[in-house]
Write a protein that holds these residues in place. Sequence first.
Motif, PDB file in Angstrom:
ATOM      1  N   GLU A 159     -10.439-115.358  21.284  1.00  0.00           N
ATOM      2  CA  GLU A 159     -10.385-114.119  20.505  1.00  0.00           C
ATOM      3  C   GLU A 159     -11.075-112.955  21.205  1.00  0.00           C
ATOM      4  OE1 GLU A 159     -10.004-117.550  17.602  1.00  0.00           O
ATOM      5  OE2 GLU A 159     -11.308-117.065  19.319  1.00  0.00           O
ATOM      6  N   ALA A 160     -12.165-113.215  21.936  1.00  0.00           N
ATOM      7  CA  ALA A 160     -12.829-112.131  22.661  1.00  0.00           C
ATOM      8  C   ALA A 160     -11.884-111.511  23.678  1.00  0.00           C
ATOM      9  CB  ALA A 160     -14.105-112.629  23.343  1.00  0.00           C
ATOM     10  N   GLY A 161     -11.105-112.364  24.347  1.00  0.00           N
ATOM     11  CA  GLY A 161     -10.110-111.858  25.294  1.00  0.00           C
ATOM     12  C   GLY A 161      -9.101-110.951  24.620  1.00  0.00           C
ATOM     13  N   ALA A 162      -8.684-111.325  23.411  1.00  0.00           N
ATOM     14  CA  ALA A 162      -7.742-110.496  22.654  1.00  0.00           C
ATOM     15  C   ALA A 162      -8.314-109.112  22.384  1.00  0.00           C
ATOM     16  CB  ALA A 162      -7.379-111.184  21.340  1.00  0.00           C
ATOM     17  N   ALA A 163      -9.570-109.066  21.969  1.00  0.00           N
ATOM     18  CA  ALA A 163     -10.201-107.778  21.666  1.00  0.00           C
ATOM     19  C   ALA A 163     -10.426-106.958  22.937  1.00  0.00           C
ATOM     20  CB  ALA A 163     -11.522-108.000  20.935  1.00  0.00           C
ATOM     21  N   PHE A 164     -10.782-107.614  24.040  1.00  0.00           N
ATOM     22  CA  PHE A 164     -10.923-106.879  25.302  1.00  0.00           C
ATOM     23  C   PHE A 164      -9.591-106.258  25.712  1.00  0.00           C
ATOM     24  CE2 PHE A 164     -14.607-109.878  26.493  1.00  0.00           C
ATOM     25  CZ  PHE A 164     -15.558-108.953  26.095  1.00  0.00           C
ATOM     26  N   MET A 165      -8.499-107.004  25.555  1.00  0.00           N
ATOM     27  CA  MET A 165      -7.175-106.473  25.890  1.00  0.00           C
ATOM     28  C   MET A 165      -6.843-105.272  25.023  1.00  0.00           C
ATOM     29  SD  MET A 165      -4.952-109.979  26.396  1.00  0.00           S
ATOM     30  CE  MET A 165      -5.685-111.370  27.258  1.00  0.00           C
ATOM     31  N   ALA A 166      -7.083-105.411  23.723  1.00  0.00           N
ATOM     32  CA  ALA A 166      -6.788-104.318  22.801  1.00  0.00           C
ATOM     33  C   ALA A 166      -7.627-103.086  23.134  1.00  0.00           C
ATOM     34  CB  ALA A 166      -7.042-104.765  21.361  1.00  0.00           C
ATOM     35  N   GLY A 167      -8.886-103.302  23.506  1.00  0.00           N
ATOM     36  CA  GLY A 167      -9.758-102.180  23.832  1.00  0.00           C
ATOM     37  C   GLY A 167      -9.292-101.416  25.057  1.00  0.00           C
ATOM     38  N   ILE A 168      -8.911-102.134  26.119  1.00  0.00           N
ATOM     39  CA  ILE A 168      -8.437-101.462  27.336  1.00  0.00           C
ATOM     40  C   ILE A 168      -7.086-100.802  27.079  1.00  0.00           C
ATOM     41  CG2 ILE A 168      -7.656-101.827  29.698  1.00  0.00           C
ATOM     42  CD1 ILE A 168     -10.683-101.813  29.417  1.00  0.00           C
ATOM     43  N   TYR A 169      -6.237-101.438  26.281  1.00  0.00           N
ATOM     44  CA  TYR A 169      -4.976-100.795  25.896  1.00  0.00           C
ATOM     45  C   TYR A 169      -5.278 -99.462  25.208  1.00  0.00           C
ATOM     46  CZ  TYR A 169      -0.554 -99.928  23.459  1.00  0.00           C
ATOM     47  OH  TYR A 169       0.599 -99.346  22.990  1.00  0.00           O
ATOM     48  N   GLY A 170      -6.228 -99.463  24.294  1.00  0.00           N
ATOM     49  CA  GLY A 170      -6.593 -98.237  23.592  1.00  0.00           C
ATOM     50  C   GLY A 170      -7.148 -97.184  24.531  1.00  0.00           C
ATOM     51  N   ARG A 171      -7.964 -97.603  25.482  1.00  0.00           N
ATOM     52  CA  ARG A 171      -8.549 -96.649  26.429  1.00  0.00           C
ATOM     53  C   ARG A 171      -7.478 -95.990  27.281  1.00  0.00           C
ATOM     54  NH1 ARG A 171     -13.557 -97.705  30.703  1.00  0.00           N
ATOM     55  NH2 ARG A 171     -13.267 -95.795  31.932  1.00  0.00           N
ATOM     56  N   LEU A 172      -6.501 -96.761  27.729  1.00  0.00           N
ATOM     57  CA  LEU A 172      -5.498 -96.231  28.645  1.00  0.00           C
ATOM     58  C   LEU A 172      -4.410 -95.429  27.944  1.00  0.00           C
ATOM     59  CD1 LEU A 172      -5.016 -99.257  31.087  1.00  0.00           C
ATOM     60  CD2 LEU A 172      -6.209 -97.106  31.541  1.00  0.00           C
ATOM     61  N   THR A 173      -4.099 -95.751  26.697  1.00  0.00           N
ATOM     62  CA  THR A 173      -3.000 -95.076  26.006  1.00  0.00           C
ATOM     63  C   THR A 173      -3.469 -94.018  25.020  1.00  0.00           C
ATOM     64  OG1 THR A 173      -2.925 -96.670  24.176  1.00  0.00           O
ATOM     65  CG2 THR A 173      -1.615 -97.192  26.151  1.00  0.00           C
ATOM     66  N   GLY A 174      -4.696 -94.135  24.550  1.00  0.00           N
ATOM     67  CA  GLY A 174      -5.164 -93.254  23.486  1.00  0.00           C
ATOM     68  C   GLY A 174      -4.706 -93.693  22.110  1.00  0.00           C
ATOM     69  N   LYS A 175      -3.861 -94.727  22.059  1.00  0.00           N
ATOM     70  CA  LYS A 175      -3.394 -95.296  20.790  1.00  0.00           C
ATOM     71  C   LYS A 175      -4.205 -96.561  20.508  1.00  0.00           C
ATOM     72  CE  LYS A 175       0.804 -95.986  22.117  1.00  0.00           C
ATOM     73  NZ  LYS A 175       2.251 -96.346  22.098  1.00  0.00           N
ATOM     74  N   PRO A 176      -4.516 -96.833  19.245  1.00  0.00           N
ATOM     75  CA  PRO A 176      -5.317 -98.028  18.982  1.00  0.00           C
ATOM     76  C   PRO A 176      -4.641 -99.308  19.450  1.00  0.00           C
ATOM     77  CG  PRO A 176      -5.296 -96.596  17.063  1.00  0.00           C
ATOM     78  CD  PRO A 176      -4.278 -96.046  18.018  1.00  0.00           C
TER      79      PRO A 176
END
Length: 543
Positions: A47-64
């Motif tokens: 699950e931590a990996g999932a949240a790290f992926m979501a966080g970097i996705y948010g950083r790069l796209t500006g979308k949550p």
Amino acid sequence: MKVAELLVKCLEHEGVEYVFGVPGEENIDLMDAFRDSPIEFIVTRHEAGAAFMAGIYGRLTGKPGVCLATLGPGATNLLTGVANANMDLNPIIAITGQAGLYRQHKISHQYYDLVSVYDPVTKWSVQVKTPEIVPEVVRKAFQVATEPKSGAAHIDVPEDIANAEVEGSPLSLTSHAHVEANNEVVSEAAARIGRAKHPLILAGNGVTRANAAEAFRSFVKKTNIPVVHSFMGKGALSWKDELSLLTAGIGGNDYITCGFTEADLIIAVGFDMVEYAPESWNPDAKVPIMHIDTREAETDAHYPVALHVIGDIERNLQKLDQAFSPVDRDNEWVKGVRDKAFAELEAYENNDHFPVKPQKIVSDLRSVLQEQDIVVSDVGAHKMWLARMYHTFEPNTCLISNGLASMGVAVPGAIAAKMVYPERSVVAVCGDGSFQMTSAELETAQRLNLPIVILLWRDEGYGLIEWHQMKKFQRSSYIKFGNPDFLQLAGSYGFETIAVKESEALKPALEKAIALKKPVLIDCPVDYSENMKLTEKLGDIIC
């Protein structure tokens, strides 16, 4: 429809492409609803990996970015990555399955009050207690996660609510108001900048979040003021620009931080105090601050704000650009700082010492990658070397987590970066300590056929902690560990593997790894005796 189906429709309406997570018993209704949705559910190995992926996705796209876990241990595993995104100010939505409402009043299998657990590490944490509120909850979560400053929102969904029948539809999307400073504030800011004899700009990650790099660069050119970047502000100004003082934050009296000692005005643009304590660069609290950001500054004794310029960063920089009258400045000292920094990097281009010196690894990595390629740094001693010596052309091309700064972020982060930018080369830089915290996500990268490159700095220990121990106590304690055969480990996941056995082999290994267009792990032994040499060097620098 079921509440789970309505929730998924609301996510679709928000433009969600991916949800990263691990299924569990209490979220099976949601998992089933994703089967009939265009949203792609990415099964991760932790699950931590999932949240790290979501966080970097948010950083790069500006979308949550969106991540999901079940109740209990699934939700607590997810928590670290959510907290990491929130403190890095990356927009993210965390969804957790939960025990049914009928058993939440008592001690119950795997039940914790997750709204309370998540409250300290998010901007908003809520449980869906009635079916009808789902559209409001989802809309508010996305609004809260993206409004300045961005961060995390958490939605907790009890299993009996997820299975309940409901009628409803997603709410209309709304945009955030673009507030800008009034003309009097802008005029005062321009006048203060004009009067300053030795102003300095400190560029933070907010420049990137606001998509304001173009306006920022125009402002820098017009004002002719040198720029220091925070770790997460790297790339606001290209390292090739003669006004770039590169990156500060490693600690000690570096060449790059010498500008702070002479400054009579520090212009902090999109600066996030969480990543670089003002006490480190304004120790006497004597230098006044001009704070240009979306919100007023956090109160800090070493951050004396003389003027707030609050609102849309891009628009306020444009207004300042228009209001400012150019003045001549003596920036010859900037060239001296840049020359010293570049000479240090260039000195290791042909270094043949083995294990490989950190400076050599950074030099080779920079020489191989293109301007738009992405490096995702994990947390450890390598992060400090990358921050100091890996120079960037554009924002978001060297991703450093420096808020919560959790180990394990690089491999999942590289997966997300490659999903967002499949045309760019993406390299995860890991220590052998941080790598093993999320190395199971190698299977995720292989399953998704994502050709990421993992550059592993191997020293058989927690190198950054040893560095701090040696500085304070002149001896280390409890930082060494054993390692598996990383080539066999990565190979068992289907990765191509390359062992660096001499210093001259590193650059060809990087070139080969990128050219293969496959998932690749490079095992590179590193000589961290350079850490203390750098500490001694920083102690000898006189501004």
